[in-house]
Design an enzyme around this catalytic site. Structure first.
Site, PDB file in Angstrom:
ATOM      1  N   THR A 293       0.737  -1.091  -0.057  1.00  0.00           N
ATOM      2  CA  THR A 293      -0.140  -0.161  -0.031  1.00  0.00           C
ATOM      3  C   THR A 293       0.932   1.382  -0.056  1.00  0.00           C
ATOM      4  O   THR A 293       0.552   2.255  -0.702  1.00  0.00           O
ATOM      5  CB  THR A 293      -1.007   0.022   1.158  1.00  0.00           C
TER       6      THR A 293
ATOM      7  N   HIS B 119      -2.959  -2.767  -4.840  1.00  0.00           N
ATOM      8  CA  HIS B 119      -2.282  -4.026  -5.083  1.00  0.00           C
ATOM      9  C   HIS B 119      -3.114  -5.252  -5.044  1.00  0.00           C
ATOM     10  O   HIS B 119      -4.113  -5.153  -4.845  1.00  0.00           O
ATOM     11  CB  HIS B 119      -1.069  -4.177  -4.097  1.00  0.00           C
TER      12      HIS B 119
END
Length: 640
Positions: A296, A471
């Site tokens: 992140t 992601h």
């Protein structure tokens, strides 16, 4: 026979063989390293031996405490192996030195995720240590080292085996250590323990790069930047001038979830599906995450700096003191106020330090929210109460503002409390995949709630809204169940690359959108946004390409050196045709694109590792002084 039974050499050999066997088993059971020929299979078999001899051999230097030292070293190596196994189960990667620094920063929020990756059968990886302890207390109770000469012999043998290993590895994979984009190659050829030594050396080299860098190092980067600059679309340039900006990071959300239906026909994410097809929002359906080990935090770094994350570790941890010219800092020159909203504590991913370097005025972390048991899950605040409690703070911000909301609920292990949503779990038989669908639906409901609130208070019509998946959420461990869910026999290398797609939505009030099919990645978002705001990026050092420009490049680079283009896909070092999905026949085209990708990554790494932006002064940009910002919490004066 009795004399030999108590011989320390026999005990040492048993320890080496047990450790060698265990490591080799782990390579096949837990690490998907992929061997393509007999040489690779031989190297995978032999590489644990040199490490076992070298490290366990140190015990031979301790005459009196030989067995204790040997068992201690054996346990430490076993723990390192197991730590890599658990880490690999989710990240498909190996632990690096920067990861250990990140663990110190993020330890408070990792408990549930780590436990979810463990299994009772993992005790196998410590069984050999237990066997050694039993042997040391019984059959080899009297074994002691009489001389150090054996250590010299063992050390010499370990070096010879390693040099042979390295020579054969270089034969099969030239420039293995110099072109180390993918850690799995180094582990496959040299072993997980030798990789750790290599990583330590790399970390030391990286930290020394900054000390010896100078402004002269910028020349090559500047020339490269000028050659790769993408001019904005003249029609769209400035269409969002003066508008607020709202980013939403959608935790672990992958693009295959868009338009995905449950067996009963129910859509998993109906609200996001509606955005993809409403015609008023740009939806990029060939957009890829480009994160590394920072996940992140890497996505944030890519989005706001248009620089690539590090090959190992997180920029937020190891390079937080660098000089940056990030989007919040750029927009200060245009009268923007900036803020981040995040339902976890500010120290997670070292954000309380990094955000100051990026120039964020305010950071609304967990201390601003009601973190009582009904509202918290995984790493912090659940998404629905998070957005609900964020709205009053957002409404009080001075406009125009640049803001970012970081969601948390859709994080591994994707558990949703009873009553938070009525949406059912999946039925693939894989608990992570089944919970992922339910968790993603909950996030979708929270996002719809957030959009409704923005419309109610009038901010929707004044703001550019950007939603992006940060992601992947499901790793290759889950591919058998994902294949079942997607209706295919197996996940092929080409499909694996496509599963790295995450959605990107850009809504600009008054601008017609639609589905955009061009290939792009997170590094491309900053120039796209700034050009919409009427700010030309030609004077900034960045490596992205405006997604809405007619000149947008047709490829996207991954952190490990793989890539996706409109024609070719590089996956695990193999080049495939997008059209046929088979191995590509035009190797020259594959190599040319590989060189472009590696050059892009290396240029960015040079900027970040050497902190070159401290020598660069774009026109009109006022340098950020991190000491100007203090994130003191709701009960004290908030700094800006």
């Amino acid at each position: 026979m009795k004399k030999n039974a108590y011989n320390h050499f026999v005990f040492f050999v048993i320890a080496v063989l047990l450790f060698w066997f265990k490591t080799y088993i782990a390579y096949h059971l837990d690490f998907r390293l992929g061997t393509d020929n007999n040489l690779q299979r031989f190297l995978l078999f032999i590489n644990p031996l040199s490490s076992a001899l070298f490290f366990l051999g140190f015990a031979l230097l301790s005459k009196k405490y030989f067995k204790r030292v040997l068992i201690g070293i054996h346990f430490i190596l076993s723990f390192l192996l197991y730590a890599n196994i658990v880490y690999y189960r989710f990240f498909n990667d190996f632990i690096t030195v920067p990861d250990l620094l990140q663990a110190k920063s993020n330890a408070g929020g990792l408990g549930d995720s780590v436990v979810g990756l463990m299994a009772f059968s993992d005790i196998f990886y410590f069984t050999d240590t237990i066997i050694l302890i039993v042997l040391a207390c019984t059959l080899f109770k009297q074994a002691t080292v009489k001389t150090w000469k054996l250590y010299k012999f063992v050390f010499l043998i370990s070096i010879i085996i390693f040099l042979m290993n390295l020579s054969l590895a270089e034969k099969d994979r030239p420039n293995l250590l110099s072109l180390n984009f993918d850690r799995s190659y180094i582990v496959k050829y040299l072993g997980v323990y030798n990789f750790t030594i290599f990583d330590i050396i790399q970390s030391i080299q990286s930290s020394s790069e900054r000390a010896f860098a100078s402004s002269n190092n910028l020349t090559k980067v500047e020339n490269y930047r000028k050659a790769t600059y993408t001019t904005p679309d003249p029609v769209l340039f400035g269409k969002a001038k003066g508008m607020n900006v709202i980013f939403v990071s959608m935790e672990s959300f992958q693009n295959f979830m868009i338009d995905l239906k449950m067996p009963n026909g129910e859509l998993v994410t109906p609200f996001l599906d509606s955005l993809a097809h409403d015609g008023d929002t740009f939806y990029f359906d060939h957009f890829y995450h480009q994160t590394g080990q920072g996940k992140t935090s890497d996505a944030e770094f890519l989005m706001e700096n248009s620089l690539y994350p590090l090959n190992q570790g997180s920029v937020f941890i190891s390079k937080a003191q660098n000089t940056y010219q990030a989007t919040p800092g750029i927009l200060k020159g245009y009268g923007y106020n900036s803020a981040v909203f995040h339902g976890n504590y500010k120290t997670f991913w070292n954000r309380n330090v990094m955000y100051k370097s990026l120039g964020y005025d305010q950071f609304f972390d967990a201390s601003y929210y009601n973190l009582t048991p009904p509202n918290i899950k995984n790493f912090g605040m659940k998404d629905k109460p998070f957005f609900a409690e964020s709205m009053p703070m957002l409404e009080n911000l001075k406009q125009p503002f640049y803001t970012k909301f970081i969601t948390l609920s859709n994080h591994f292990p994707f558990e949703i409390d009873q009553g938070d949503t009525n949406f059912p779990k999946g039925n693939t038989g894989d608990w992570a995949v089944d919970q992922y669908m339910q968790s993603a639906h909950y996030m979708d409901e929270a996002l719809q709630q957030f959009f409704d609130s923005l419309k109610k208070d009038g901010l929707y019509d004044k703001s550019v809204i950007i939603l992006y998946g940060d992601h992947y959420g499901l790793s290759s461990n889950n591919y058998p169940a994902m294949a079942k869910m997607l209706g295919v026999k197996q996940i092929t290398p080409v499909m694996d690359s496509n599963l790295q797609q995450v959605p990107l939505f850009i809504h600009v009030p008054g601008v017609k959108g639609g589905v955009e099919h061009q290939v792009g990645g997170e590094v491309d978002v900053r120039p796209t946004l700034l050009h919409l705001l009427g700010i030309d990026t030609k004077d900034y050092i960045e490596f992205g390409s405006d997604l809405l420009s007619p000149q947008h490049r047709n490829w996207v680079a991954f952190r490990n050196g793989d890539y996706v283009s409109t024609d070719l896909i590089m996956s695990s070092g193999k080049c495939y045709s997008v059209t046929t999905r088979n191995l590509a026949t035009d190797q020259k085209a594959c190599n040319n694109l590989s060189n472009k990708v590696k050059n892009d990554l290396q240029m960015s790494d040079t900027v970040v590792n050497q902190d070159l932006l401290r020598f660069y002064h774009p026109n009109g940009f006022k340098p950020i002084n991190p000491s100007d910002y203090q994130y003191l919490g709701p009960t004290k004066k908030k700094g800006a």
